[in-house]
Each structure stands twice: as C-alpha cells, then as structure tokens.
Design a protein around this motif. Structure first.
Motif, PDB file in Angstrom:
ATOM      1  N   LYS A   1       0.601  -1.174   0.104  1.00 32.34           N
ATOM      2  CA  LYS A   1       0.075  -0.010   0.046  1.00 32.34           C
ATOM      3  C   LYS A   1       0.836   1.274   0.031  1.00 32.34           C
ATOM      4  O   LYS A   1       0.525   2.014  -0.545  1.00 32.34           O
ATOM      5  N   HIS A   2       2.076   1.399   0.695  1.00 36.77           N
ATOM      6  CA  HIS A   2       2.913   2.318   1.028  1.00 36.77           C
ATOM      7  C   HIS A   2       3.760   2.568  -0.366  1.00 36.77           C
ATOM      8  O   HIS A   2       4.302   3.417  -0.634  1.00 36.77           O
TER       9      HIS A   2
ATOM     10  N   GLU B   1      -5.545  -8.830   1.086  1.00 34.98           N
ATOM     11  CA  GLU B   1      -6.680  -7.857   1.777  1.00 34.98           C
ATOM     12  C   GLU B   1      -7.931  -8.760   2.058  1.00 34.98           C
ATOM     13  O   GLU B   1      -8.646  -8.354   2.932  1.00 34.98           O
TER      14      GLU B   1
ATOM     15  N   ARG C   1      -4.755   6.088   5.277  1.00 33.23           N
ATOM     16  CA  ARG C   1      -4.920   5.008   6.415  1.00 33.23           C
ATOM     17  C   ARG C   1      -6.047   4.305   6.273  1.00 33.23           C
ATOM     18  O   ARG C   1      -6.185   2.950   6.522  1.00 33.23           O
TER      19      ARG C   1
ATOM     20  N   GLU D   1      -6.011   1.748   3.479  1.00 32.32           N
ATOM     21  CA  GLU D   1      -4.927   0.785   3.780  1.00 32.32           C
ATOM     22  C   GLU D   1      -5.388  -0.194   4.862  1.00 32.32           C
ATOM     23  O   GLU D   1      -5.030  -1.218   4.858  1.00 32.32           O
TER      24      GLU D   1
END
Length: 309
Positions: free
Chosen positions: A14-15, A69, A135, A138
């Motif tokens: 994600k980052h 996920e 956030r 995520e």
C-alpha cells in the motif's frame, strides 16, 4: 490469526515503501525487509520490483495483494465476531481524525465514550484529511473523521454535522470591524493558510473558485499545518486566517481573536469515512453513532448565543 508476513506485505504494497510501512507497523525497516524476504521465499517468487530506489508490485505481487486484503479482512472479522459473542463492547478502536476535529472536537467525545465502555482502548491517529483517508483505505484504521467529502472510491462517506468556516483575525486587524467579508475582499489582505492536503484548504479553495476568485490570488504570507499555530500567528496581526468557528471559541471569548462571517457563508460537512464492503463491528458502529451525536452537539455549542429579549 492472519500471518504476520501478510500484514507486513500488505503495508509495503500500500505504501510502496519499506520505510513508511515500518513506521505504520511500528517496526524497524530491517524487520520489514526480513518478513518480505521470507514471504517471497515461501512462494518462490518476487513480489516487488526494486529499481532506482523505488519499488513496485510484480504481477505475482498484484495477485498476492488481492488475496492478502481478503485474508486480513476475514481474520479481523473472525476476531471481532468471537469477541462480540460475550455481549460486551471491548477491544482496540483505531481512529483517524483531521487536526481540527482531533484537537477541538474529539477529546471530549473519546473521554465520554471511554467512560461508558471502559473495556475499549481508543487509539487516535492525527493528520490532515488526505493522510487519514489513506490510512483508512489501507485498512490500518477502523474509522476516520475528516472535513469535506472523500474522493477515494474504496471509502464510504457518511456526513456527520455541518461546520462553518469564518475569517479569524486580531481585534486590531482591518477586517475585525466588518460585518461580513466577500471572497473578493480577501485578496486585499495578507492571508495565513493551511498546508496542501488539508481538508480545510480544499474547502476554502473550492469556495473561492465558485465565487470567481482564484486561490492563487490570495496574498499568502504563511502556510501552516497546525490550527493552534494558525491561531497564534493570526493573533499577532500579521494576517487573517479562515478557520472553523469551533476552533476559536476560547480565543474569541477572551478577546484575543475576532470571527467575521464570510459572505456568502462558507459551510462544510464533517464526515465519517470507513472502507466499503467491510464488516463493521458492534464497537465501531457504537462509536460512530455516539460520535456523530456528540460532534453535532459540540458544533452547535460553538454557535454565537442569541441575545435574550
């Protein structure tokens, strides 16, 4: 429980940064790198391409992210469901909030909620609206409170209450005696604004554009990331700011700052954001309902009191 390696992989994916993932997970960067290496060895494939100091997901990494996920979501749901069978509202509550909401509206809400449900452990992440939404997307936070609407397709937005933004300045400032300030008049005075990514700034920019005033036309003398700093600079008389009236209630009562309505009025919604298609625990649902009621009451309490006859 979900494999820790999947949690680490999800954060890095994600980052797209080992450093940022380590910060989000409260781990060291070498520990994050080790977990990813173990996962790649387990599947006997590369999950990330690393080149020129940047990383990106490989085709295998894309597939792994989709499954990660789903697995992490089901793991969290299982944990919550089993805890809720006890009939009690307990456990960690991961909340994100924009600076304005976190500093001026949420503290009392969190205190009252904790008193009602002692077994709950709230953890608050404070940043601008853009960072809070990231956030939530995520799935490292349960719920977020931001200013304005979310533009991320993976998030649901639920309006909470209406808030008014007003010109805030020192009592000696030329605008302090005005009954109202038009968008066109704002460009004549020095302006102290919020940073890029701030929900407040986005709302102000949209308001100006709708009135035919380019945001770039404002005489910006400073950009600040903290409402408290914004108020402190405005109180010196250096320039005016545009802020939620709820943030300056104390200073206006003490005569340190003056609020002047914009004409036309500038209002926005404070909203709750959370991931789409995700099971919401009894704890999260209880807190959202509680917070919406308390935040609406807090914003109403910031309105000027009408004189009695």
């Amino acid at each position: 429980m979900a494999d820790r390696r999947l949690q680490v992989f999800h954060a890095v994916a994600k980052h797209l940064s080992f450093t940022k993932a380590a910060e989000a997970l409260f781990m060291t960067q070498p520990a994050v790198t080790f977990q990813i290496r173990q996962l790649e060895e387990h599947f006997d494939t590369r999950l990330f391409d690393r080149a020129h100091g940047r990383i990106s997901l490989t085709a295998s990494g894309q597939v792994a992210l989709e499954y990660a996920e789903r697995i992490l979501g089901l793991s969290a749901e299982l944990d919550t469901r089993l805890k809720e069978m006890s009939g009690q509202v307990t456990g960690p509550l991961l909340i994100g909030a924009s600076m304005t909401i976190a500093e001026y509206l949420l503290p009392r809400v969190l205190g009252e909620f904790k008193s009602r449900y002692p077994g709950v452990v709230p953890r608050l992440f404070v940043a601008n609206s853009e960072a809070v939404q990231a956030r939530i997307a995520e799935r490292t936070l349960d719920v977020g409170f931001i200013e304005g609407e979310s533009h991320l397709p993976s998030l649901m937005t639920d309006p909470c209450c209406e808030d008014e933004l007003q010109v805030v300045c020192a009592p000696t400032h030329p605008l302090a005696k005005a009954g109202g300030v038009t968008p066109q008049a704002l460009v004549e005075h020095a302006y102290i604004g919020r940073e890029a990514g701030s929900g407040t700034r986005e709302v102000i920019d949209h308001y100006l554009q709708k009135a035919g005033v380019a945001p770039e036309a404002l005489r910006v003398v400073m950009e600040l990331g903290s409402p408290e700093t914004l108020k402190g600079i405005a109180a010196t008389g250096l320039g005016y700011a545009i802020m939620s009236r709820a943030t300056v209630a104390k200073e206006t009562q003490l005569g340190q700052l003056v609020r002047v309505p914009l004409a036309p009025r500038l209002t926005r919604h404070l909203t709750v954001v959370y991931p789409k298609e995700r099971f919401h625990s009894r704890l999260v649902n209880s807190f959202v309902q509680f917070a919406k009621e308390r935040l609406a009451a807090a914003v109403r309490g910031a309105e000027p009191k009408q004189p009695t006859a």
